[in-house]
Design a protein around this motif. Structure first.
Motif, PDB file in Angstrom:
ATOM      1  N   SER A 202       0.827  -1.206   0.000  1.00  0.00           N
ATOM      2  CA  SER A 202       0.000   0.000   0.000  1.00  0.00           C
ATOM      3  C   SER A 202       0.863   1.258   0.000  1.00  0.00           C
ATOM      4  N   GLY A 203       1.960   1.236   0.743  1.00  0.00           N
ATOM      5  CA  GLY A 203       2.840   2.396   0.752  1.00  0.00           C
ATOM      6  C   GLY A 203       3.572   2.597  -0.554  1.00  0.00           C
ATOM      7  N   ALA A 204       3.850   1.507  -1.301  1.00  0.00           N
ATOM      8  CA  ALA A 204       4.517   1.598  -2.591  1.00  0.00           C
ATOM      9  C   ALA A 204       3.553   1.893  -3.733  1.00  0.00           C
ATOM     10  N   ARG A 205       2.271   2.091  -3.458  1.00  0.00           N
ATOM     11  CA  ARG A 205       1.249   2.370  -4.464  1.00  0.00           C
ATOM     12  C   ARG A 205       1.150   1.241  -5.500  1.00  0.00           C
ATOM     13  N   ASP A 206       1.366   0.023  -5.049  1.00  0.00           N
ATOM     14  CA  ASP A 206       1.224  -1.137  -5.922  1.00  0.00           C
ATOM     15  C   ASP A 206      -0.227  -1.601  -5.831  1.00  0.00           C
ATOM     16  N   ALA A 207      -1.062  -1.127  -6.763  1.00  0.00           N
ATOM     17  CA  ALA A 207      -2.502  -1.368  -6.669  1.00  0.00           C
ATOM     18  C   ALA A 207      -2.840  -2.846  -6.818  1.00  0.00           C
ATOM     19  N   GLY A 208      -2.156  -3.530  -7.742  1.00  0.00           N
ATOM     20  CA  GLY A 208      -2.475  -4.930  -7.960  1.00  0.00           C
ATOM     21  C   GLY A 208      -2.156  -5.801  -6.763  1.00  0.00           C
ATOM     22  N   ARG A 209      -0.954  -5.650  -6.230  1.00  0.00           N
ATOM     23  CA  ARG A 209      -0.560  -6.456  -5.075  1.00  0.00           C
ATOM     24  C   ARG A 209      -1.377  -6.070  -3.845  1.00  0.00           C
ATOM     25  N   THR A 210      -1.690  -4.778  -3.702  1.00  0.00           N
ATOM     26  CA  THR A 210      -2.508  -4.344  -2.566  1.00  0.00           C
ATOM     27  C   THR A 210      -3.883  -5.005  -2.602  1.00  0.00           C
ATOM     28  N   ALA A 211      -4.476  -5.053  -3.797  1.00  0.00           N
ATOM     29  CA  ALA A 211      -5.795  -5.676  -3.919  1.00  0.00           C
ATOM     30  C   ALA A 211      -5.731  -7.175  -3.607  1.00  0.00           C
ATOM     31  N   ASP A 212      -4.669  -7.841  -4.061  1.00  0.00           N
ATOM     32  CA  ASP A 212      -4.554  -9.282  -3.798  1.00  0.00           C
ATOM     33  C   ASP A 212      -4.380  -9.558  -2.308  1.00  0.00           C
ATOM     34  N   LEU A 213      -3.527  -8.768  -1.657  1.00  0.00           N
ATOM     35  CA  LEU A 213      -3.300  -8.986  -0.226  1.00  0.00           C
ATOM     36  C   LEU A 213      -4.520  -8.576   0.600  1.00  0.00           C
ATOM     37  N   ALA A 214      -5.214  -7.523   0.171  1.00  0.00           N
ATOM     38  CA  ALA A 214      -6.407  -7.088   0.903  1.00  0.00           C
ATOM     39  C   ALA A 214      -7.495  -8.158   0.867  1.00  0.00           C
ATOM     40  N   ALA A 215      -7.563  -8.910  -0.224  1.00  0.00           N
ATOM     41  CA  ALA A 215      -8.550  -9.987  -0.303  1.00  0.00           C
ATOM     42  C   ALA A 215      -8.236 -11.125   0.660  1.00  0.00           C
ATOM     43  N   LEU A 216      -6.966 -11.265   1.046  1.00  0.00           N
ATOM     44  CA  LEU A 216      -6.588 -12.334   1.973  1.00  0.00           C
ATOM     45  C   LEU A 216      -6.831 -11.964   3.435  1.00  0.00           C
ATOM     46  N   LEU A 217      -6.948 -10.656   3.722  1.00  0.00           N
ATOM     47  CA  LEU A 217      -7.062 -10.232   5.116  1.00  0.00           C
ATOM     48  C   LEU A 217      -8.338 -10.742   5.783  1.00  0.00           C
ATOM     49  N   PRO A 218      -9.532 -10.597   5.209  1.00  0.00           N
ATOM     50  CA  PRO A 218     -10.723 -11.126   5.902  1.00  0.00           C
ATOM     51  C   PRO A 218     -10.688 -12.639   6.058  1.00  0.00           C
ATOM     52  N   ARG A 219     -10.052 -13.347   5.123  1.00  0.00           N
ATOM     53  CA  ARG A 219      -9.943 -14.801   5.266  1.00  0.00           C
ATOM     54  C   ARG A 219      -9.070 -15.165   6.465  1.00  0.00           C
ATOM     55  N   CYS A 220      -7.982 -14.404   6.627  1.00  0.00           N
ATOM     56  CA  CYS A 220      -7.108 -14.675   7.769  1.00  0.00           C
ATOM     57  C   CYS A 220      -7.805 -14.338   9.077  1.00  0.00           C
ATOM     58  N   LEU A 221      -8.547 -13.246   9.116  1.00  0.00           N
ATOM     59  CA  LEU A 221      -9.250 -12.881  10.343  1.00  0.00           C
ATOM     60  C   LEU A 221     -10.342 -13.895  10.684  1.00  0.00           C
ATOM     61  N   ALA A 222     -10.929 -14.517   9.646  1.00  0.00           N
ATOM     62  CA  ALA A 222     -11.987 -15.503   9.905  1.00  0.00           C
ATOM     63  C   ALA A 222     -11.452 -16.769  10.550  1.00  0.00           C
ATOM     64  N   THR A 223     -10.143 -17.038  10.421  1.00  0.00           N
ATOM     65  CA  THR A 223      -9.559 -18.241  11.020  1.00  0.00           C
ATOM     66  C   THR A 223      -9.113 -18.041  12.460  1.00  0.00           C
ATOM     67  N   LEU A 224      -9.250 -16.826  13.001  1.00  0.00           N
ATOM     68  CA  LEU A 224      -8.811 -16.575  14.372  1.00  0.00           C
ATOM     69  C   LEU A 224      -9.775 -17.206  15.359  1.00  0.00           C
ATOM     70  N   ASP A 225      -9.277 -17.388  16.572  1.00  0.00           N
ATOM     71  CA  ASP A 225     -10.117 -17.948  17.626  1.00  0.00           C
ATOM     72  C   ASP A 225     -11.166 -16.931  18.054  1.00  0.00           C
ATOM     73  N   PRO A 226     -12.296 -17.386  18.555  1.00  0.00           N
ATOM     74  CA  PRO A 226     -13.321 -16.442  19.027  1.00  0.00           C
ATOM     75  C   PRO A 226     -12.826 -15.667  20.243  1.00  0.00           C
ATOM     76  N   GLU A 227     -13.543 -14.608  20.530  1.00  0.00           N
ATOM     77  CA  GLU A 227     -13.180 -13.750  21.661  1.00  0.00           C
ATOM     78  C   GLU A 227     -13.242 -14.533  22.970  1.00  0.00           C
ATOM     79  N   ARG A 228     -12.244 -14.315  23.780  1.00  0.00           N
ATOM     80  CA  ARG A 228     -12.228 -14.988  25.079  1.00  0.00           C
ATOM     81  C   ARG A 228     -13.190 -14.307  26.039  1.00  0.00           C
ATOM     82  N   ALA A 229     -13.730 -15.087  26.895  1.00  0.00           N
ATOM     83  CA  ALA A 229     -14.613 -14.531  27.929  1.00  0.00           C
ATOM     84  C   ALA A 229     -13.786 -13.670  28.867  1.00  0.00           C
ATOM     85  N   PRO A 230     -14.329 -12.558  29.320  1.00  0.00           N
ATOM     86  CA  PRO A 230     -13.562 -11.710  30.242  1.00  0.00           C
ATOM     87  C   PRO A 230     -13.223 -12.452  31.523  1.00  0.00           C
ATOM     88  N   ALA A 231     -12.035 -12.186  31.970  1.00  0.00           N
ATOM     89  CA  ALA A 231     -11.578 -12.865  33.181  1.00  0.00           C
ATOM     90  C   ALA A 231     -12.417 -12.411  34.370  1.00  0.00           C
TER      91      ALA A 231
END
Length: 345
Positions: A202-231
């Motif tokens: 994104s800082g290098a203004r590489d639109a193609g690579r930015t779009a490809d990596l941005a599409a991977l971000l929600p997929r990676c966030l979807a694989t995270l563990d659910p929120e932990r219950a407050p202690a």
């Protein structure tokens, strides 16, 4: 008489008067170029124009030439010289430097124009919403959408990452509009590599690579563990509460003496570790953090009350020097002591 008198002329002399009177007109000589000129003139198109008698007086030889009016040049349509601003890149910040909120003590929630992805790797972060307060612990991750009012205050031992995602990039990636609360487990290394690569593209203004990596971000966030219950809130013993109250009273009264935590613990006849544990159980803050809060509170009150010099305020609040006071005050409030004093309450 001149040497060229009349007696010197003879009949054959070309320029003699007698010769001129008897000269017969010679027939016109036709050269090879004359037919060509005639043919060329015949081929030329006839130019329409006014008759010679109809020419204006200005066309008479010797007169001033007529003023020629040239048609006004057609101006091209003006194009806007204002170019659209370049897209704002995604930024990665260390968690320890990310303090957000109003410049008050403590900071109050404010909105941002970008999305904030906050990830705590160690220590704790105080996250305040208008009607809700949270304390993020190691591994906790929060995606706060743009336009959400919140305040973030990292503790002194807080470490982690903050990704500030522009709204257009968040829409391109398809991030959840309602935000996200998750716990980063086994995907920590992969998430860090993805965020770093996305910030670089994104800082290098590489639109193609930015779009490809941005599409991977929600997929990676979807694989995270659910929120932990407050202690569960720890059970506060009466002895711990009394110890903390006595500690705060002593620390507030001895701010000007710049006593260390060990000296305060000695006067309270307890170990430093026991005092620290009691402060964590009763106030959720370590003992040294409570001392810093007392110093900031004292300095802010003196700045608001009168016109004492900042050097004297630093001494009364328990700071070792003017530089130490300014550095700590700017880190906590985002303003210098002079700017804090000049701003109305």
């Amino acid at each position: 008489m001149s040497v060229f008198d009349n007696s010197n002329f003879f009949p054959e002399f070309p320029f003699s008067p007698s010769r001129l009177r008897h000269v017969q007109p010679r027939p016109p000589v036709t050269t090879a170029s004359q037919p060509c000129k005639t043919a060329i003139a015949a081929d030329l198109p006839e130019v329409a124009g006014p008759a010679p008698d109809a020419m204006p007086d200005a066309a008479v030889p010797g007169s001033a030439p007529p003023a020629i009016r040239m048609p006004a040049p057609q101006r091209p349509a003006l194009r806007s010289l204002r170019t659209p601003p370049p897209p704002v890149p995604l930024r990665m910040l260390p968690l320890a430097t990310f303090i957000w909120g109003s410049r008050a003590l403590p900071p109050q929630p404010r909105t941002r124009a970008d999305h904030a992805l906050i990830w705590v790797t160690s220590g704790r972060l105080q996250l305040d919403y208008p009607r809700r307060h949270q304390t993020l612990r190691p591994g906790d991750l929060r995606l706060i959408p743009a336009g959400t009012a919140f305040a973030a205050l990292p503790m002194q031992d807080a470490r982690g990452h903050v990704a500030l995602i522009p709204a257009d990039l968040a829409a391109l990636a398809g991030l959840p509009a309602a935000g996200l609360a998750a716990h980063v487990g086994a995907q920590a290394a992969h998430l860090l590599r993805l965020l770093t690569a996305l910030a670089s593209a994104s800082g290098a203004r590489d639109a193609g690579r930015t779009a490809d990596l941005a599409a991977l971000l929600p997929r990676c966030l979807a694989t995270l563990d659910p929120e932990r219950a407050p202690a569960a809130a720890p059970q506060i013993r009466t002895g711990d509460r009394d110890l903390v109250e006595r500690f705060l009273t002593l620390a507030r009264a001895s701010l000007r003496d710049c006593l260390s935590l060990a000296e305060l613990s000695g006067q309270l006849h307890c170990a430093t570790a026991a005092l620290d544990s009691a402060c964590l159980a009763a106030r959720g803050r370590r003992a040294i953090e409570l001392i810093h809060d007392l110093r900031l509170e004292c300095a802010a009150g003196l700045l608001r009350q009168g016109r004492l010099p900042t050097t004297q305020i630093a001494r009364q609040a328990g700071y070792s020097s003017q530089t130490h006071f300014t550095r700590a005050f700017v880190a906590a409030t985002g303003r210098t002591p002079e700017a804090f004093r000049a701003q109305p309450c």
